[in-house]
Design a protein around this motif. Structure first.
Motif: not given
Length: 419
Positions: A218-234
């Motif tokens: 990914s070019r911007a892993p954290v941005t992609e994480l928050i955009r695509r996986h917010p549920r799993e993250l929280l």
């Protein structure tokens, strides 16, 4: 590279970094109030010492953002080497820091700065260590291989406790407060060198190497994480809350409470803390290895359920002031922590795609640390003073219920492919 060798290397590095991190909590409980906040009342000095302790938990998710970014962009290995250097050197410098009597107000300011650097350094350590093991592991044995870095915390804590116990038992109070407490921090210079030798010999994980070869990084892993996986993250962060909360309440605040409020001998408490580490290691190993057969989710839920009950028992057992019952209190609490946290080494990485796996595992793990480990040492002394031990039990049980609810909302991951 041999997966067993990688698992052992991830264990050694994690143990060293967690040794560094736990030293601070023990020193905050035992001496920092007197050394860095001598003009405050005993309660306020304790709160001030634990406030500096909490700084690292706020810094951990901040540190996990750049660490996760470069871990997902550049590779797991190089980031882990950098985190080891930052963590180890900032820890060693705490041992060289003069106290309030020499530097005045600058002493606690510099202490907070070094604790902040510790938090930034540890922010990506766990995520990278478990990824090294999990991404090298054969399918169907990821829980087993992830158990090795998960054993880093009990070994690191036992090492920190053991060094403090040896110094405390061999020095009088004046010598221990003056210079004895510094020795464990200065040992970090040696441990950093050992950790670097181990980490520089390991190879990059095949999962990350494949992602780079296929141009999937990914070019911007954290941005992609928050955009695509917010549920799993929280939800992953919420799942970790009771692990941090119960551990630091029992082993950091519990150490301060029993030695200052109850008057239990410092040497006795350090020895009992060493015994409790065995229960933590046993819980981690049993739950992590069984998770390959029984599933991650089921065992984490079992740990959260046990913690719900044990949170109510912890302080009534401590209040007895009997060493055997104190050992039961601490050992039971840490066994619950071990069962809940053991499968997390495989569970959190399996929630995320390789493109954002380092960022996802590290950030969810460390956000859970803010909720459970950062707030608890600040909230609990006030609960104890205002409402007594029963309120602490209710607080810990509430954290356990929160974590249990988050795990229930997450899927089982044991059969997932690491892509």
């Amino acid at each position: 590279m041999n997966p067993r060798r990688v698992a052992f290397a991830s264990f050694i590095g994690n143990a060293i970094e967690l040794y560094d991190f736990f030293l601070y909590g023990m020193a905050a409980a035992l001496v920092f109030g007197e050394v860095f906040f001598p003009d405050l009342s005993p309660l306020n000095a304790t709160l001030a010492a634990f406030s500096t302790h909490a700084v690292a938990f706020l810094a951990r998710p901040i540190g996990s953002v750049p660490v996760g970014h470069f871990g997902d962009r550049v590779g797991r290995k190089s980031v882990l080497v950098a985190s080891l250097l930052l963590m180890g050197l900032s820890t060693a410098l705490v041992g060289l820091l003069p106290g309030y009597a020499t530097l005045g107000d600058w002493a606690p300011v510099l202490l907070v700065l070094l604790r902040l650097l510790q938090g930034l350094g540890i922010g990506g350590e766990w995520g990278g260590a478990v990824l090294l093991a999990v991404e090298h592991a054969p399918r169907g044995r990821r829980g087993l291989y992830a158990a090795f870095p998960q054993l880093g915390p009990p070994v690191g804590f036992a090492a920190a406790t053991g060094v403090f116990w040896l110094l405390s038992s061999s020095l009088d109070d004046a010598a221990f407060t003056s210079w004895g407490w510094r020795v464990p921090f200065l040992l970090s210079f040696l441990l950093v060198a050992v950790g670097l030798v181990v980490r520089l010999k390991i190879s990059e994980t095949p999962v990350f190497a494949r992602a780079v070869a296929q141009r999937e990084a990914s070019r911007a892993p954290v941005t992609e994480l928050i955009r695509r996986h917010p549920r799993e993250l929280l939800l992953g962060a919420g799942a970790m809350a009771v692990v941090y909360g119960l551990f630091y309440t029992s082993m950091t605040y519990g150490l301060s409470y029993t030695t200052t409020t109850l008057g239990v001998e410092r040497d006795t408490m350090l020895a009992l803390s060493l015994v409790a580490c065995l229960f933590l290691a046993a819980g981690i190993w049993v739950a992590a290895t069984r998770s390959d057969r029984q599933g991650r989710r089921r065992l984490i839920l079992a740990g959260c359920g046990l913690a719900t009950v044990w949170g109510l028992l912890l302080f009534p057992l401590l209040d007895t002031e009997r060493p055997a019952l104190i050992a039961l209190a601490l050992g039971g609490a840490l066994f619950c922590v071990g069962v809940a946290s053991g499968p997390m080494g495989a569970f959190l990485p399996e929630l995320f795609h390789a493109r954002v796996r380092y960022s996802g595992a590290a950030l969810s793990y460390n956000l859970g640390g803010v909720l459970g480990g950062g707030l608890s040492p600040l909230v609990i002394p006030r609960l104890q003073t205002g409402l007594g031990s029963v309120s602490i039990g209710c607080y810990l049980s509430a954290l356990a219920v929160l974590s249990l609810s988050c795990v229930l909302a997450l899927p089982e991951t044991r059969e997932r492919e690491l892509v």
